[in-house]
Design a protein around this motif. Structure first.
Motif, PDB file in Angstrom:
ATOM      1  N   GLU B 378      40.607  52.286  35.601  1.00 13.83           N
ATOM      2  CA  GLU B 378      39.965  53.439  34.434  1.00 13.83           C
ATOM      3  C   GLU B 378      39.203  52.257  33.576  1.00 13.83           C
ATOM      4  O   GLU B 378      38.383  52.064  32.679  1.00 13.83           O
ATOM      5  N   ARG B 379      40.070  51.554  33.062  1.00 20.89           N
ATOM      6  CA  ARG B 379      39.374  50.776  32.345  1.00 20.89           C
ATOM      7  C   ARG B 379      38.772  49.937  32.746  1.00 20.89           C
ATOM      8  O   ARG B 379      37.694  49.555  31.786  1.00 20.89           O
ATOM      9  N   LEU B 380      38.346  49.692  34.076  1.00 23.15           N
ATOM     10  CA  LEU B 380      37.014  48.959  34.479  1.00 23.15           C
ATOM     11  C   LEU B 380      36.057  50.079  34.200  1.00 23.15           C
ATOM     12  O   LEU B 380      35.094  49.241  33.740  1.00 23.15           O
ATOM     13  N   LYS B 381      35.894  50.975  34.470  1.00 24.40           N
ATOM     14  CA  LYS B 381      35.284  52.195  34.530  1.00 24.40           C
ATOM     15  C   LYS B 381      34.278  53.339  33.394  1.00 24.40           C
ATOM     16  O   LYS B 381      33.706  53.007  33.220  1.00 24.40           O
ATOM     17  N   VAL B 382      35.580  52.043  32.299  1.00 25.33           N
ATOM     18  CA  VAL B 382      35.404  52.721  30.387  1.00 25.33           C
ATOM     19  C   VAL B 382      34.935  51.428  30.748  1.00 25.33           C
ATOM     20  O   VAL B 382      33.843  51.765  30.066  1.00 25.33           O
ATOM     21  N   GLU B 383      35.001  50.830  30.936  1.00 25.82           N
ATOM     22  CA  GLU B 383      34.000  49.405  30.786  1.00 25.82           C
ATOM     23  C   GLU B 383      32.371  49.513  30.749  1.00 25.82           C
ATOM     24  O   GLU B 383      31.401  49.222  30.449  1.00 25.82           O
ATOM     25  N   LYS B 384      32.934  49.607  32.599  1.00 23.53           N
ATOM     26  CA  LYS B 384      31.638  49.854  32.619  1.00 23.53           C
ATOM     27  C   LYS B 384      30.670  51.079  32.955  1.00 23.53           C
ATOM     28  O   LYS B 384      29.152  51.078  32.174  1.00 23.53           O
ATOM     29  N   MET B 385      30.816  52.009  32.647  1.00 22.63           N
ATOM     30  CA  MET B 385      29.927  53.069  32.548  1.00 22.63           C
ATOM     31  C   MET B 385      30.036  53.247  31.635  1.00 22.63           C
ATOM     32  O   MET B 385      29.238  54.277  31.006  1.00 22.63           O
ATOM     33  N   LEU B 386      30.576  53.882  30.326  1.00 16.91           N
ATOM     34  CA  LEU B 386      30.932  54.186  29.291  1.00 16.91           C
ATOM     35  C   LEU B 386      30.321  52.588  28.515  1.00 16.91           C
ATOM     36  O   LEU B 386      29.127  52.846  27.637  1.00 16.91           O
ATOM     37  N   PHE B 387      30.944  51.607  28.073  1.00 19.15           N
ATOM     38  CA  PHE B 387      30.659  50.813  27.218  1.00 19.15           C
ATOM     39  C   PHE B 387      29.182  50.150  28.122  1.00 19.15           C
ATOM     40  O   PHE B 387      28.475  49.696  26.878  1.00 19.15           O
ATOM     41  N   GLY B 388      29.832  49.850  29.072  1.00 18.11           N
ATOM     42  CA  GLY B 388      28.371  48.880  30.043  1.00 18.11           C
ATOM     43  C   GLY B 388      26.956  49.796  29.293  1.00 18.11           C
ATOM     44  O   GLY B 388      25.744  49.149  29.377  1.00 18.11           O
ATOM     45  N   GLU B 389      27.303  50.825  29.673  1.00 21.95           N
ATOM     46  CA  GLU B 389      25.822  52.088  30.045  1.00 21.95           C
ATOM     47  C   GLU B 389      25.481  52.176  28.288  1.00 21.95           C
ATOM     48  O   GLU B 389      24.136  51.991  28.390  1.00 21.95           O
TER      49      GLU B 389
END
Lengths: 524, 474
Positions: B378-389
């Motif tokens: 989940e953390r990776l997803k938030v980092e990538k898909m939310l913040f990364g975007e």
């Protein structure tokens, strides 16, 4: 010796009263009787009567015994009153009217400093207590901290304060006194290491296991919500390991269940600190526990003290997987020291440590946790925010040094505002620009209009364009030497004229400031 | 931070020392062999990453692709989305920079992105994770609900417009609060606007279920629409009802359209970034001339040297935002609560935005690092898909594409003020609830700061989100 004052056996009271020549009638000063004249401790009145009592007399608690029922009394007066109850003849001694010489007492123990009449003590109770304390057997023991006392009143006084106010250093050492605590903290190594780490980690350090019957910490657990939340998940890991290891410690189970339930409510675990803290705290733990081991009868509670720090480590180990592995990895050292102290350890705290030791055989299941733990000797990772601040500081320091000398500063008279940008500067800069190795030349930060506070040297040399229209036109009108920049080319051309390869960029100004960009490929 | 300048309300200034940091020669130079990079310790590596990032950004901004490439190469040796905070941040920022570079070959860029699959379920999941992992939305909801409850005291008919309805928990909580009102719950109508119908369906289901449980007369009206294209008529505001508007992290996207409009309006806008009036303009609207300049330079456009004063741009050049706010004002809501990111990511230049974004996302990534362990997906997803975007959008997009135009609270205050809204102070009780919530979170990095009645949600003194309440000024 505070009790001496209040005890005031008749004798001393009489003595002091008579010696000071106190008269009942006239005390013009105050209604209160004048205070007893006290000699300096250990330096008796030179003309006082010296009395040497035998040890037996001193130690005797109840010198006066009723012959009927053999009840002992410390004072004769009390015995007399008691005899009334038996219908025995009784006689209360009155205060002798004649003057009584002040009496001082010496200690019968020859090696004692108070054996010398010149250092006699002035109070009977005092000498009794002194003898007990120094030369007597310590029969009274504090349950919490295992301190022993020979005098019951000392023990009582201690029990009042033991554990009520405790200061705990981050390294795990407990203090009852504020001053010693503060001094220790100033020099504590573990503390220094911890503060060196980034402050963003919310490490709970002052955690007493609220659930365990800790011998050490009888005060209520500190009301730090974060820490208590933290403890639970951590300890629940231990408890979750229990079933696998079949320790068979039945007292453990109720504790673990309550731990797990408290975990489920905890939202987040404490911030992950790293094995680093663990190792340092452990180091301080190992020291006391090893010291404990060497004593023949290791005091039960002192080992518990060292162990009690153990759960404090757990919160610092962060969340679940990490915790288990770290405990696992670290535990091998612990049981070695704990084994000999197992004799008296009946607290559940020890049991929880036993859990810790039983975690030992559990193979760690997280590969990266190992790596994480292996990194423990290194300082923990700084937070990104801290890194950026550090970089900014370094940059600021560097800029101070380099910019001033790089750029000939000429404050333009054309600058109407507070800007320091000047066409002159621009020209100067043009000729002076030199790309630094591996990095771009100083950015062409624009002069800052309303940011008048930005008189910083950083901006000064690097501000190329002011905000005023006239200056702008000047710039545009400039045929900048050293390049193909034509006056009509505008800023882009101007920038083209600057040498230094494609290395330099334009930095920006303050907020909302226009920025100049060189006319590079279509990246912007 | 050690601000070197007097700040005019934005923290971007503090990052300029960082700029100079990038010019320090930390490394032996860009051509050195790479193996030594691997042996860096975490802190040094972090500093080196910052240095490289800034250097790379400088090169990108100035157009020297070769140097940018070298920098990217070096960064890729050190950055990884699985590493420590700085490594992760660097990974996403370099991806954004690379994306930006790639856009210079539009065909290439489009081709590489053509087969990207975006799963709605993943998006929904990521938003949910964001809601759960961070307290920001929860605090915002608590404050919003409190402001609403206070504003609709005594009202019998209440109509709530949620301009970006993604999380039913907010309204569930409000339903519970309203049902406990002494005078009983009002008749409640919620109009929810969202791009994806699925989200609205889920919300409808959840809310009607809750309202039934609490016995509140409730009506849910979904409006499937993009935020920017929202048609006020669809909201069906009736007279006689107390209107409440809530906007969570959406309002800033309107600024993107403004930018595009401006560009179309005045392509010949002065290339002089130095006019006095330009500074005046930029003070109000970040996205105009700077971006114009960039775009035009990108197109190889070589403008004529207009004098500064001939710019057709008006100071308050944000027509779309203005019209939207005016429309909202026209609805005369009793209260409007706006939650926005509180960072200046709308600077006109890349470097400006990058530096600001570095600080903001460093704080956000630090949050994660401190509260979540590194492994969960989940953390990776938030980092990538939310913040990364978001980072990619801030760094590599321009114009209408760049939707993440976060701005600081005082900009919003100015904007709302000039649109006819008056600030309503958030109540102390609401802030108390928010603080309690944060304490329950168990991580003491989160803080709430109150500023003139508005609330800033901070991580370790860095404000990240702002919540403010407004009413119509007659």
């Amino acid at each position: 010796m505070g009790e001496l004052k209040t005890s005031s056996p008749m004798a001393s009271g009489e003595a002091s009263v008579s010696s000071s020549g106190y008269q009942t009638a006239a005390v013009p000063v105050a209604t209160l009787p004048p205070k007893k004249k006290r000699n300096l401790p250990g330096m008796p009145d030179p003309d006082a009567e010296v009395i040497a009592l035998s040890p037996k007399t001193l130690l005797a608690t109840n010198r006066f015994v009723c012959e009927i029922c053999n009840k002992g009394f410390q004072r004769d007066q009390n015995l007399q009153l008691h005899r009334r109850g038996h219908n025995l003849p009784w006689k209360l001694r009155q205060r002798t009217t004649k003057e009584v010489r002040k009496r001082v007492y010496v200690c019968p123990e020859p090696s004692c400093v108070h054996h010398n009449p010149a250092r006699a003590l002035g109070d009977l109770t005092g000498i009794k207590k002194h003898f007990c304390r120094k030369h007597g057997e310590k029969k009274w023991k504090c349950e919490r901290c295992s301190k022993k006392y020979a005098v019951q009143s000392d023990w009582k006084a201690h029990m009042k304060t033991c554990g009520t106010r405790e200061y705990k250093c981050d390294c795990g050492t407990l203090f009852s006194r504020r001053d010693s605590f503060i001094t220790h903290r100033a020099f504590c190594d573990a503390l220094a290491e911890e503060s060196a780490r980034s402050q963003t980690l919310a490490v709970s350090t002052d955690v007493n296991n609220p659930n365990a019957k800790v011998v050490v910490a009888s005060p209520p657990p500190p009301p730090l919500t974060p820490s208590t939340t933290v403890v639970s998940p951590a300890l629940s890991i231990q408890s979750s390991e229990l079933p696998e290891n079949a320790i068979g410690l039945s007292p453990q189970t109720p504790k673990t269940t309550c731990l797990t339930t408290s975990t489920t409510t905890a939202n987040t675990s404490c911030s992950s600190s790293n094995g680093n803290t663990t190792s340092t705290v452990f180091a301080s733990i190992f020291a006391p526990s090893s010291a404990v081991v060497t004593q023949p009868p290791p005091p039960q509670t002192s080992s518990a003290t060292s162990i009690s720090s153990f759960p404090n480590l757990i919160p610092t180990l962060g969340r679940s997987h990490r915790t288990s592995t770290s405990t696992t990895a670290l535990v091998p050292a612990v049981p070695i020291q704990l084994e000999p102290t197992s004799l008296s350890l009946s607290t559940s705290l020890y049991l929880s440590n036993n859990v810790g030791s039983s975690l030992f055989p559990t193979p760690p299941d997280h590969h990266d946790q190992h790596r994480h733990f292996a990194l423990s000797p290194q300082p923990p990772a700084m937070s990104a925010t801290a890194l950026l601040q550090k970089a900014a500081q370094m940059g600021a320091a560097a800029s101070n040094a380099s910019l001033l000398c790089s750029f000939g500063l000429t404050t333009s008279s054309a600058a109407t505002g507070k800007e320091h940008a000047a066409t002159n500067t621009a020209v100067h800069w043009n000729s002076q620009i030199k790309p630094e190795s591996g990095a771009s030349a100083t950015g062409l930060a624009l002069g800052l209009g309303e940011n008048s506070g930005l008189t910083d040297l950083v901006m000064r040399p690097s501000s190329l364009f002011g905000n005023q229209a006239p200056m702008t036109r000047d710039l545009l009108g400039l045929s900048i030497g050293g390049g193909g920049g034509e006056s009509t080319g505008g800023l882009s051309a101007l920038l083209n004229s600057f040498g230094g390869g494609g290395g330099f960029e334009s930095s920006y100004g303050g907020e909302g400031q226009p920025e100049r960009k060189p006319n590079g490929p279509a990246l912007l | 931070m050690a601000p070197m300048f007097q700040d005019e309300g934005s923290s971007s200034v503090t990052s300029s020392p960082l700029q100079f940091f990038s010019m320090m020669s930390l490394s032996p130079g860009l051509g050195s062999p790479y193996p030594w990079l691997k042996e860096l310790k975490s802190e040094e590596r972090g500093l080196y990453l910052i240095h490289l990032l800034l250097t790379c950004a400088n090169h990108v901004a100035s157009g020297s692709l070769e140097n940018a490439n070298v920098a990217l190469e070096q960064i890729s040796q050190l950055a990884t989305p699985d590493g420590d905070t700085m490594q992760r941040i660097a990974a996403y920022f370099t991806e954004a920079l690379a994306d930006r570079i790639l856009k210079t070959w539009p065909g290439l860029h489009k081709a590489l992105n053509s087969t990207r699959i975006s799963l709605i379920s993943e998006e929904i999941l990521v938003r949910k994770v964001f809601f759960e992992l961070f307290p920001f939305l929860k605090v915002a909801y608590v404050l919003t609900n409190q402001a609403i409850t206070e504003a609709i005291e005594g009202e019998k008919m209440v109509h709530i417009i949620d301009l970006h309805a993604s999380e039913p928990a907010q309204w569930v909580a409000l339903l519970q609060v309203l049902s406990a009102r002494p005078e009983g719950p009002p008749h409640l109508r919620i109009t929810a606007v969202h791009r994806q119908k699925v989200v609205l369906d889920h919300m409808a289901h959840r809310l009607t279920e809750e309202a039934e449980k609490l016995d509140i007369p409730f009506q849910f009206n979904p409006v499937v629409s993009k935020f920017e294209d929202l048609d006020m008529e669809k909201l069906r505001v009736k007279t006689g009802e107390a209107l409440v508007v809530s906007s969570v992290l959406q309002l800033h996207t309107l600024l993107a359209s403004d930018d595009e409009l401006l560009r179309k309006k005045s392509p010949l806008a002065t290339k002089n970034l130095n006019g006095t009036h330009f500074s005046r303009v930029l003070q109000r609207n970040q996205s105009t001339l700077g971006d114009l300049l960039e775009k035009d330079l990108a197109n190889g456009y070589s403008p004529s040297p207009d004098s500064a004063s001939s710019s057709p741009l008006s100071p308050n050049a944000s027509p779309k935002m203005d019209s939207f706010l005016n429309a909202l004002w026209g609805l005369t809501p009793k209260v409007m609560i706006i939650t926005e990111q509180d960072s200046n990511h709308n600077g006109s230049t890349l470097m400006e935005r990058l530096l600001e974004a570095l600080y903001s996302y460093a704080a956000l990534f630090d949050c994660l690092e401190s509260t979540v362990s590194r492994t969960p997906l989940e953390r990776l997803k938030v980092e990538k898909m939310l913040f990364g975007e978001e980072i990619k959008n801030i760094i590599s997009c321009e114009g209408a594409e760049r939707k993440e135009r976060h701005e600081k609270l005082d900009k919003w205050i100015q904007r709302l003020d000039s649109a006819g809204f008056a600030n309503v102070h958030l109540s102390y009780y609401g802030m108390m609830q928010a603080r309690e919530l944060l304490q329950g979170y168990g991580c003491d990095g989160y803080k709430i700061r109150e500023e003139n009645g508005n609330v800033l949600i901070c991580w370790q003194d860095r404000p990240l989100y702002s919540v403010s309440a407004w009413r119509c000024r007659k």
